[in-house]
Scaffold this motif. Structure first.
Motif, PDB file in Angstrom:
ATOM      1  N   UNK A  62       0.845  -1.196   0.000  1.00  0.00           N
ATOM      2  CA  UNK A  62       0.000   0.000   0.000  1.00  0.00           C
ATOM      3  C   UNK A  62       0.877   1.241   0.000  1.00  0.00           C
ATOM      4  N   UNK A  63       0.388   2.289  -0.669  1.00  0.00           N
ATOM      5  CA  UNK A  63       1.103   3.562  -0.700  1.00  0.00           C
ATOM      6  C   UNK A  63       0.092   4.690  -0.541  1.00  0.00           C
ATOM      7  N   UNK A  64       0.360   5.604   0.391  1.00  0.00           N
ATOM      8  CA  UNK A  64      -0.549   6.719   0.645  1.00  0.00           C
ATOM      9  C   UNK A  64       0.271   8.004   0.757  1.00  0.00           C
ATOM     10  N   UNK A  65      -0.119   9.003  -0.008  1.00  0.00           N
ATOM     11  CA  UNK A  65       0.555  10.304   0.017  1.00  0.00           C
ATOM     12  C   UNK A  65      -0.062  11.173   1.106  1.00  0.00           C
ATOM     13  N   UNK A  66       0.769  11.625   2.022  1.00  0.00           N
ATOM     14  CA  UNK A  66       0.306  12.422   3.150  1.00  0.00           C
ATOM     15  C   UNK A  66       1.120  13.717   3.210  1.00  0.00           C
ATOM     16  N   UNK A  67       0.723  14.603   4.080  1.00  0.00           N
ATOM     17  CA  UNK A  67       1.488  15.822   4.304  1.00  0.00           C
ATOM     18  C   UNK A  67       2.577  15.572   5.331  1.00  0.00           C
ATOM     19  N   UNK A  68       2.681  16.469   6.268  1.00  0.00           N
ATOM     20  CA  UNK A  68       3.640  16.282   7.357  1.00  0.00           C
ATOM     21  C   UNK A  68       3.251  15.046   8.165  1.00  0.00           C
ATOM     22  N   UNK A  69       4.244  14.219   8.491  1.00  0.00           N
ATOM     23  CA  UNK A  69       3.974  13.023   9.279  1.00  0.00           C
ATOM     24  C   UNK A  69       3.686  13.438  10.719  1.00  0.00           C
ATOM     25  N   UNK A  70       2.497  13.120  11.203  1.00  0.00           N
ATOM     26  CA  UNK A  70       2.101  13.515  12.549  1.00  0.00           C
ATOM     27  C   UNK A  70       2.701  12.571  13.598  1.00  0.00           C
ATOM     28  N   UNK A  71       2.734  13.039  14.830  1.00  0.00           N
ATOM     29  CA  UNK A  71       3.217  12.192  15.921  1.00  0.00           C
ATOM     30  C   UNK A  71       2.329  10.957  16.086  1.00  0.00           C
ATOM     31  N   UNK A  72       1.037  11.116  15.869  1.00  0.00           N
ATOM     32  CA  UNK A  72       0.135   9.965  15.947  1.00  0.00           C
ATOM     33  C   UNK A  72       0.489   8.919  14.877  1.00  0.00           C
ATOM     34  N   UNK A  73       0.868   9.395  13.693  1.00  0.00           N
ATOM     35  CA  UNK A  73       1.238   8.450  12.636  1.00  0.00           C
ATOM     36  C   UNK A  73       2.555   7.762  12.955  1.00  0.00           C
ATOM     37  N   UNK A  74       3.537   8.503  13.455  1.00  0.00           N
ATOM     38  CA  UNK A  74       4.810   7.894  13.853  1.00  0.00           C
ATOM     39  C   UNK A  74       4.567   6.828  14.919  1.00  0.00           C
TER      40      UNK A  74
END
Length: 353
Positions: free
Chosen positions: A308-320
């Motif tokens: 899977x590949x998803x384009x996001x903006x700034x990586x959030x702390x929740x995502x990390x």
């Protein structure tokens, strides 16, 4: 099922309830017994609050799990799941604890049940520090459907801070496997729409002020922005609340969201502007999902069979945090890679078939 406990430190990175939800969700689906330590250690009130405890109990019921240490204020929990069974389940948070957060933990598990699951959830439908239930149904659900999963939703009663009292019924049909997604082309904005509401004794004028402010802020992105303005029925929502939920759709099928709830000592215009600025940020970043959705997709990317590949903006702390926990729970079974692309980032996940 593994016989040894896998240990997760609940104080790392985001250090809050998200670690608990993701670890328990993957524990249930992959039948991996876990021990979570230092739960919410960095918070002003460490340990399990009622909404976290109800989430654990809901996953316990779904998977017929054995648990140890699940009590209010506990900072360590052990969880031994069994097979996820279909049926009717209930979780009742007495406060305005978020129903959407309960669903974040239970929904992936229910998708892998042996038959249809019905969840009756009580608590807050529109709460701060969590997705409004309308965001969950109008922004998150269409994105989930790209993975092959979905849910039916019935709103019985709205619940607001501080009383809660909301009630929803959610039906989930099992799918047994998730499909990988490729969301890397944003395209152009095709529509912007939303809902501006007031409830209780608040005048409907406030819904117009919020909506007009949101339209003014977003008009640079689309010329025809449609925001429904309304007052909730007193039988559905007897308590006071106001808020805005905004959605932007793109030519490639991407869905971005923004939302805000009214606050004391804040004008209705400012509430509408806050929601619009949140959506505007997601649009300007050029990403395919907004900052609130990106971390919610990590579990589904880890469970989907393939890449899977998803384009996001700034990586959030929740995502990390979500990536850290997902990799720790899956070992080499699912691996993540973040590749910068201009002002955005592409999150790749390769999961074993």
């Amino acid at each position: 099922m593994s016989c040894s406990l896998r240990e997760i430190d609940g104080s790392i990175l985001e250090g809050g309830g998200q670690i608990l939800r993701i670890a328990l969700t993957l524990s249930v689906i992959k039948r991996i017994p876990i021990r979570i330590i230092n739960i919410r250690a960095g918070r002003s009130k460490p340990g399990l609050m009622e909404q976290h405890l109800k989430g654990i109990e809901l996953l316990r019921d779904l998977s017929n799990a054995r648990i140890k240490g699940a009590s209010l204020g506990s900072t360590e929990v052990e969880f031994w799941p069994d097979k996820v069974a279909g049926g009717n389940y209930e979780a009742r948070v007495k406060t305005a604890g978020s129903i959407s957060l309960l669903l974040q933990a239970a929904l992936p598990c229910a998708l892998f049940a042996d038959s249809r699951v019905t969840l009756r959830l009580f608590g807050g439908t529109n709460a701060e520090m969590a997705p409004q239930i309308d965001y969950t149904t109008e922004v998150f659900r269409p994105i989930l459907e790209k993975f092959g999963g979905s849910f039916d939703f019935d709103l019985i009663r709205r619940g607001y801070f501080p009383k809660g009292g909301g009630e929803v019924v959610i039906n989930i049909e099992p799918i047994f496997k998730l499909d990988p997604v490729n969301m890397t082309k944003r395209g152009y904005i095709t529509s912007v729409f939303g809902w501006s509401f007031v409830a209780g004794t608040l005048p409907i004028k406030l819904s117009h002020l919020m909506a007009d402010s949101a339209v003014h802020t977003l008009k640079q992105f689309h010329s025809n922005i449609k925001i429904e303005r309304y007052k909730e029925d007193r039988n559905m929502a007897p308590d006071n609340c106001s808020g805005v939920i905004l959605v932007a759709e793109t030519s490639t099928g991407c869905i971005l969201g923004g939302s805000a709830l009214g606050k004391r000592n804040e004008s209705a215009e400012e509430t509408g502007k806050r929601a619009a600025q949140e959506l505007a940020k997601a649009i300007e970043e050029g990403a395919c999902v907004d900052g609130h959705t990106q971390d919610q997709l990590i579990v589904f990317m880890a469970l989907a069979q393939g890449r899977s590949s998803v384009k996001v903006g700034e990586i959030t702390m929740h995502t990390k945090t979500a990536i850290f926990v997902a990799e720790k729970m899956t070992d080499v079974w699912a691996t993540f890679e973040i590749v910068p692309e201009g002002s955005c980032n592409i999150i790749h996940c390769t999961a074993a078939k």
